[in-house]
Structure formats: structure tokens, C-alpha cells
Write a protein that holds these residues in place. Structure first.
Motif, PDB file in Angstrom:
ATOM      1  N   CYS A  90       0.810  -1.228   0.000  1.00  0.00           N
ATOM      2  CA  CYS A  90       0.000   0.000   0.000  1.00  0.00           C
ATOM      3  C   CYS A  90       0.836   1.267   0.000  1.00  0.00           C
ATOM      4  CB  CYS A  90      -0.909   0.028   1.232  1.00  0.00           C
ATOM      5  SG  CYS A  90      -2.069  -1.329   1.352  1.00  0.00           S
ATOM      6  N   ASN A  91       2.146   1.149   0.087  1.00  0.00           N
ATOM      7  CA  ASN A  91       2.968   2.344   0.242  1.00  0.00           C
ATOM      8  C   ASN A  91       3.329   3.020  -1.080  1.00  0.00           C
ATOM      9  OD1 ASN A  91       5.120   0.853  -0.812  1.00  0.00           O
ATOM     10  ND2 ASN A  91       6.017   0.464   1.189  1.00  0.00           N
ATOM     11  N   ALA A  92       2.913   2.474  -2.194  1.00  0.00           N
ATOM     12  CA  ALA A  92       3.089   3.045  -3.540  1.00  0.00           C
ATOM     13  C   ALA A  92       4.526   3.005  -4.055  1.00  0.00           C
ATOM     14  CB  ALA A  92       2.548   4.471  -3.634  1.00  0.00           C
ATOM     15  N   VAL A  93       5.428   2.333  -3.355  1.00  0.00           N
ATOM     16  CA  VAL A  93       6.808   2.273  -3.831  1.00  0.00           C
ATOM     17  C   VAL A  93       6.887   1.528  -5.164  1.00  0.00           C
ATOM     18  CG1 VAL A  93       9.135   1.403  -3.358  1.00  0.00           C
ATOM     19  CG2 VAL A  93       7.839   2.527  -1.552  1.00  0.00           C
ATOM     20  N   SER A  94       6.142   0.453  -5.308  1.00  0.00           N
ATOM     21  CA  SER A  94       6.180  -0.287  -6.584  1.00  0.00           C
ATOM     22  C   SER A  94       5.642   0.560  -7.730  1.00  0.00           C
ATOM     23  CB  SER A  94       5.406  -1.603  -6.473  1.00  0.00           C
ATOM     24  OG  SER A  94       4.062  -1.355  -6.145  1.00  0.00           O
ATOM     25  N   VAL A  95       4.674   1.404  -7.451  1.00  0.00           N
ATOM     26  CA  VAL A  95       4.138   2.318  -8.473  1.00  0.00           C
ATOM     27  C   VAL A  95       5.184   3.375  -8.818  1.00  0.00           C
ATOM     28  CG1 VAL A  95       2.308   3.977  -8.993  1.00  0.00           C
ATOM     29  CG2 VAL A  95       1.775   1.918  -7.705  1.00  0.00           C
ATOM     30  N   ILE A  96       5.877   3.871  -7.812  1.00  0.00           N
ATOM     31  CA  ILE A  96       6.930   4.862  -8.034  1.00  0.00           C
ATOM     32  C   ILE A  96       8.074   4.255  -8.841  1.00  0.00           C
ATOM     33  CG2 ILE A  96       8.676   6.282  -6.875  1.00  0.00           C
ATOM     34  CD1 ILE A  96       6.528   6.754  -4.657  1.00  0.00           C
ATOM     35  N   ILE A  97       8.417   3.002  -8.555  1.00  0.00           N
ATOM     36  CA  ILE A  97       9.466   2.316  -9.322  1.00  0.00           C
ATOM     37  C   ILE A  97       9.062   2.216 -10.792  1.00  0.00           C
ATOM     38  CG2 ILE A  97      10.561   0.057  -9.696  1.00  0.00           C
ATOM     39  CD1 ILE A  97      10.709  -0.209  -6.630  1.00  0.00           C
ATOM     40  N   LEU A  98       7.818   1.873 -11.052  1.00  0.00           N
ATOM     41  CA  LEU A  98       7.309   1.798 -12.424  1.00  0.00           C
ATOM     42  C   LEU A  98       7.386   3.166 -13.098  1.00  0.00           C
ATOM     43  CD1 LEU A  98       5.911  -0.274 -14.352  1.00  0.00           C
ATOM     44  CD2 LEU A  98       3.747   0.619 -13.493  1.00  0.00           C
ATOM     45  N   PHE A  99       6.972   4.201 -12.388  1.00  0.00           N
ATOM     46  CA  PHE A  99       7.022   5.569 -12.900  1.00  0.00           C
ATOM     47  C   PHE A  99       8.452   5.970 -13.246  1.00  0.00           C
ATOM     48  CE2 PHE A  99       7.968   9.960 -11.507  1.00  0.00           C
ATOM     49  CZ  PHE A  99       7.339  10.645 -12.529  1.00  0.00           C
ATOM     50  N   VAL A 100       9.368   5.760 -12.310  1.00  0.00           N
ATOM     51  CA  VAL A 100      10.771   6.146 -12.504  1.00  0.00           C
ATOM     52  C   VAL A 100      11.381   5.391 -13.684  1.00  0.00           C
ATOM     53  CG1 VAL A 100      13.082   6.054 -11.467  1.00  0.00           C
ATOM     54  CG2 VAL A 100      11.137   6.872 -10.117  1.00  0.00           C
ATOM     55  N   SER A 101      11.091   4.114 -13.797  1.00  0.00           N
ATOM     56  CA  SER A 101      11.643   3.299 -14.889  1.00  0.00           C
ATOM     57  C   SER A 101      11.233   3.842 -16.248  1.00  0.00           C
ATOM     58  CB  SER A 101      11.195   1.846 -14.748  1.00  0.00           C
ATOM     59  OG  SER A 101      11.648   1.305 -13.536  1.00  0.00           O
ATOM     60  N   PHE A 102       9.985   4.246 -16.370  1.00  0.00           N
ATOM     61  CA  PHE A 102       9.501   4.804 -17.630  1.00  0.00           C
ATOM     62  C   PHE A 102      10.178   6.133 -17.941  1.00  0.00           C
ATOM     63  CE2 PHE A 102       6.620   7.251 -20.292  1.00  0.00           C
ATOM     64  CZ  PHE A 102       6.264   6.336 -21.255  1.00  0.00           C
ATOM     65  N   VAL A 103      10.285   7.005 -16.953  1.00  0.00           N
ATOM     66  CA  VAL A 103      10.910   8.312 -17.167  1.00  0.00           C
ATOM     67  C   VAL A 103      12.375   8.137 -17.559  1.00  0.00           C
ATOM     68  CG1 VAL A 103      11.561  10.497 -16.077  1.00  0.00           C
ATOM     69  CG2 VAL A 103       9.279   9.557 -15.693  1.00  0.00           C
ATOM     70  N   VAL A 104      13.078   7.240 -16.879  1.00  0.00           N
ATOM     71  CA  VAL A 104      14.484   6.991 -17.208  1.00  0.00           C
ATOM     72  C   VAL A 104      14.609   6.438 -18.625  1.00  0.00           C
ATOM     73  CG1 VAL A 104      16.496   5.543 -16.651  1.00  0.00           C
ATOM     74  CG2 VAL A 104      15.272   6.742 -14.834  1.00  0.00           C
ATOM     75  N   ALA A 105      13.696   5.553 -19.004  1.00  0.00           N
ATOM     76  CA  ALA A 105      13.747   4.958 -20.347  1.00  0.00           C
ATOM     77  C   ALA A 105      13.557   6.011 -21.442  1.00  0.00           C
ATOM     78  CB  ALA A 105      12.702   3.862 -20.482  1.00  0.00           C
ATOM     79  N   PHE A 106      12.827   7.075 -21.134  1.00  0.00           N
ATOM     80  CA  PHE A 106      12.628   8.169 -22.084  1.00  0.00           C
ATOM     81  C   PHE A 106      13.322   9.438 -21.589  1.00  0.00           C
ATOM     82  CE2 PHE A 106       8.827   5.865 -23.704  1.00  0.00           C
ATOM     83  CZ  PHE A 106       9.157   5.885 -25.035  1.00  0.00           C
ATOM     84  N   SER A 107      14.434   9.251 -20.898  1.00  0.00           N
ATOM     85  CA  SER A 107      15.081  10.391 -20.255  1.00  0.00           C
ATOM     86  C   SER A 107      15.527  11.436 -21.267  1.00  0.00           C
ATOM     87  CB  SER A 107      16.275   9.935 -19.425  1.00  0.00           C
ATOM     88  OG  SER A 107      17.256   9.373 -20.260  1.00  0.00           O
TER      89      SER A 107
END
Length: 182
Positions: A90-107
């Protein structure tokens, strides 16, 4: 074969970068969780519960949290009724990891990328606390709607926010963003 590699190089680079970042961050997060031992609650989940408690008290709700040291969850008590529990997921860390991965991939450039990752992660965290608080209130008043609220509406909300952030990143800040100012 070389022709296809050249043709699909941007897509292959995106996939490689995305999955590499996702795997590295997931492994680091798992190591973080393992450092707390079995049946121990991690500090991020405790912080989410505490922030939810603070938010609901700010709005003058009768709310409390109860942590049991032998369990890896925190009970959420609304108007003296146990309405839900917060677990690590419930802490949203896995969602944040998904978000960060996408941003880095299109950095794009380093500074905007880091600022967007920080700002987006903070926004996801704060909205997740609001999501949990609202979920507690709604589950108190509509307990029969638990599956819809927890399983459909609120995941749709949090992943919808992440999707909107991705679109903003792609259109405004990534290296693939349009440079036209029409």
C-alpha cells in the motif's frame, strides 16, 4: 537481421533501459524490505500510515492507527471501527518504481529528468496518502463496496495519475518531446 536492429533500435533501447532500471530498483527495494526481517513492517509503510493518520486528523476525523509488532500490517481505525489495514504493497513504492523506470527509459537532460522523477514520485506518494485516507472514509460508510473501491476505483486512480505523468513527460520534457512551439 542488422536491418531490423537498426530499424527498431529506439524501441529496443527503450525496452532495455526500462527493464534494466525496473529490475535494479526492484532488487534494491527488495533488499531494503529484507533488512526488516520476516513479519516486520518497513519504515516507508509506517510513514504512509502516519501521514494518513495526520491527514485524517487535519480534517477532524476520529481516526487512529494500530500497529501490532507480530504482524506486518497496520490497522486503520475509523470512528472506533477497524476498516482496513496498510501492508507493504500500500505504500506506492512499486508504483513509483514503475514511474521512474519509464521516465528513465525516455530520459532527456539530467536536471529535468531528476526534477521530474523527484516531483512525480512526491506527487504519487502524497496522492497515495490521500487515496488511503479517502478509502478509509468510504469503506466506513460503504463497507459492501470494498472490492470495487479497493480493487477497481483506487488502482484506476493511482495508475491513471502515473499515466498522466508519463504523457506529460513524453510531450514536454523527454528527448522525444516535440520541439515545435505552435
Amino acid at each position: 537481421m542488422k536491418k531490423y536492429f537498426i530499424l527498431y533500435k529506439p524501441f529496443l533501447l527503450f525496452l532495455t533501459t526500462f527493464f534494466f532500471t525496473y529490475i535494479v530498483l526492484t532488487v534494491l527495494y527488495q533488499e531494503y524490505l529484507n533488512s526488516f526481517g520476516e513479519n516486520k513492517l518497513d519504515a516507508i509503510t509506517r510513514m504512509v500510515a502516519k501521514n494518513t493518520d495526520q491527514l485524517l486528523h487535519f480534517f477532524c476525523f476520529n481516526f487512529s492507527i494500530q500497529e501490532n509488532p507480530s504482524h506486518s500490517f497496520i490497522k486503520l481505525i475509523f470512528n472506533q471501527k477497524y476498516v482496513a489495514r496498510i501492508i507493504e504493497g500500500c505504500n506506492a513504492v512499486s508504483v513509483i518504481i514503475l514511474f521512474v523506470s519509464f521516465v528513465v527509459a525516455f530520459s532527456g537532460k539530467l536536471k529535468p529528468t531528476l526534477l521530474f522523477i523527484f516531483g512525480g514520485s512526491l506527487l504519487i506518494y502524497v496522492l497515495n496518502v490521500f487515496r488511503i485516507a479517502l478509502l478509509c472514509v468510504l469503506m466506513f460508510h460503504f463497507p459492501k463496496q470494498e472490492k470495487f473501491l479497493h480493487g477497481v476505483l483506487f488502482p484506476l486512480f493511482i495508475y491513471g495519475v502515473v499515466f498522466i505523468l508519463w504523457v506529460i513527460w513524453l510531450r514536454k520534457f523527454s528527448k522525444y518531446a516535440s520541439k515545435d512551439t505552435k
